[in-house]
Scaffold this active site. Structure first.
Site, PDB file in Angstrom:
ATOM      1  N   TYR A  41       3.050  34.960 -26.601  1.00 61.17           N
ATOM      2  CA  TYR A  41       2.017  35.338 -25.642  1.00 61.17           C
ATOM      3  C   TYR A  41       1.802  36.849 -25.651  1.00 61.17           C
ATOM      4  O   TYR A  41       0.664  37.329 -25.681  1.00 61.17           O
ATOM      5  CB  TYR A  41       2.431  34.857 -24.251  1.00 61.17           C
ATOM      6  CG  TYR A  41       1.401  35.113 -23.176  1.00 61.17           C
ATOM      7  CD1 TYR A  41       0.120  34.570 -23.270  1.00 61.17           C
ATOM      8  CD2 TYR A  41       1.706  35.884 -22.056  1.00 61.17           C
ATOM      9  CE1 TYR A  41      -0.831  34.802 -22.282  1.00 61.17           C
ATOM     10  CE2 TYR A  41       0.770  36.109 -21.064  1.00 61.17           C
ATOM     11  CZ  TYR A  41      -0.498  35.567 -21.188  1.00 61.17           C
ATOM     12  OH  TYR A  41      -1.435  35.801 -20.205  1.00 61.17           O
ATOM     13  N   LYS A  95      -1.633  38.978 -26.564  1.00 55.38           N
ATOM     14  CA  LYS A  95      -2.271  39.886 -25.604  1.00 55.38           C
ATOM     15  C   LYS A  95      -2.220  41.340 -26.077  1.00 55.38           C
ATOM     16  O   LYS A  95      -3.143  42.119 -25.801  1.00 55.38           O
ATOM     17  CB  LYS A  95      -1.637  39.731 -24.222  1.00 55.38           C
ATOM     18  CG  LYS A  95      -1.930  38.386 -23.563  1.00 55.38           C
ATOM     19  CD  LYS A  95      -3.432  38.160 -23.361  1.00 55.38           C
ATOM     20  CE  LYS A  95      -3.724  36.892 -22.594  1.00 55.38           C
ATOM     21  NZ  LYS A  95      -5.179  36.663 -22.401  1.00 55.38           N
ATOM     22  N   SER A 100      -6.865  40.195 -20.136  1.00 56.65           N
ATOM     23  CA  SER A 100      -5.598  40.386 -20.824  1.00 56.65           C
ATOM     24  C   SER A 100      -4.473  39.938 -19.900  1.00 56.65           C
ATOM     25  O   SER A 100      -4.551  38.902 -19.245  1.00 56.65           O
ATOM     26  CB  SER A 100      -5.462  41.851 -21.256  1.00 56.65           C
ATOM     27  OG  SER A 100      -4.237  42.071 -21.923  1.00 56.65           O
TER      28      SER A 100
END
Length: 276
Positions: free
Chosen positions: A146, A150, A132
């Site tokens: 992003y 994640k 992660s």
């Protein structure tokens, strides 16, 4: 019997460093990457198989899994490392690039994991380690795509850990922050440079660059150090779910996980709400 690990995204960065470390520690390694020609150093090692796997190509996932099983007979651990960052103000990001961000960072992880799980269930054991990011714990400006990918990976991994415990399969999450020796930033920078933000964001962007320059200057870890955390997660014999892999993100992780919501939001706004 030697244990075997399959690692995605081993051409550079965390994946390459992890593949070298696992091999050095006596594991068999299925080192996968989109372009196997980039894996010449790994391919020279007797206990490493370099093979093609593109997480956006489900056929290549099945072929890599079959090649690894044919070479080593079993797989004990999966490290879902392949990924990239798409950065920039949300308005400047195309839907196509947003889709690609999730295709790689989320759906790619899901597809590789889905392919490996029947093998793990058959042998009644297995370990899944998903790479992660600090951006999966706290959100930062200029990284909405992003962070979203994640955050999704974190939720998927935690939920999956509860399901797979019934099958004696362990799921773990490794959360690195900024790292010096990786090409991740190069691709991320290239992706961001394609997107021209509206002029109205100019003041905000100037403030953001000042803050992020300071964060970059404080990076302490190398990809080898992150690889050591990945290896520890694979070998410590615990069912610990999350591992913070670099010291630079510890203050933000602590703020997110150990303070009240009002305190956390006030802390983040004091750092990142500029250009108003």
């Amino acid at each position: 019997m030697k244990k075997t690990v399959l690692i995605t995204g081993t051409s550079t960065g965390f994946g390459r460093s992890a593949a070298l470390l696992f091999a050095r520690e006596g594991w068999n390694v299925i080192a996968t990457m989109r372009s196997p020609d980039a894996g010449d150093e790994l391919a020279r090692l007797d206990n490493v198989l370099v093979t093609r796997l593109d997480v956006q190509d489900r056929g290549s996932i099945e072929q890599a899994l079959a090649a690894g099983l044919a070479r080593f007979g079993r797989i004990d651990a999966l490290v879902n490392n392949a990924g990239f960052g798409l950065f920039g103000v949300f308005e400047s990001l195309s839907r196509e690039k947003l889709q690609e961000q999730f295709d790689v960072n989320v759906f790619g992880v899901m597809d590789v994991t889905r392919a490996v799980l029947p093998h793990f269930r058959k042998q009644r054991s297995g370990l899944v380690i998903n790479i992660s990011s600090g951006a999966g714990v706290f959100a930062l400006p200029m990284s909405s795509a992003y962070c979203a990918s994640k955050f999704a990976l974190e939720g998927f991994s935690e939920a999956l850990s509860y399901e797979l415990a019934s099958q004696n399969i362990v799921v773990k999450i490794v959360e690195p922050g900024g790292v010096l020796s990786t090409d991740f930033g190069k691709r991320s920078g290239a992706e961001a440079s394609r997107a021209a933000p509206p002029e109205d964001y100019a003041k905000f962007l100037a403030g953001a660059e000042t803050v992020f320059a300071g964060l970059r200057a404080g990076r302490l870890a190398t990809s080898e150090e992150v690889a050591e955390v990945i290896f520890r997660a694979a070998t410590d014999g615990t069912d610990q779910l999350r591992y913070v892999a670099t010291k630079d993100i510890e203050p933000l992780v602590k703020a997110r996980r150990e303070t009240s919501e009002p305190e956390y939001i006030a802390f983040m706004r004091s750092r990142f709400m500029f250009g108003r």
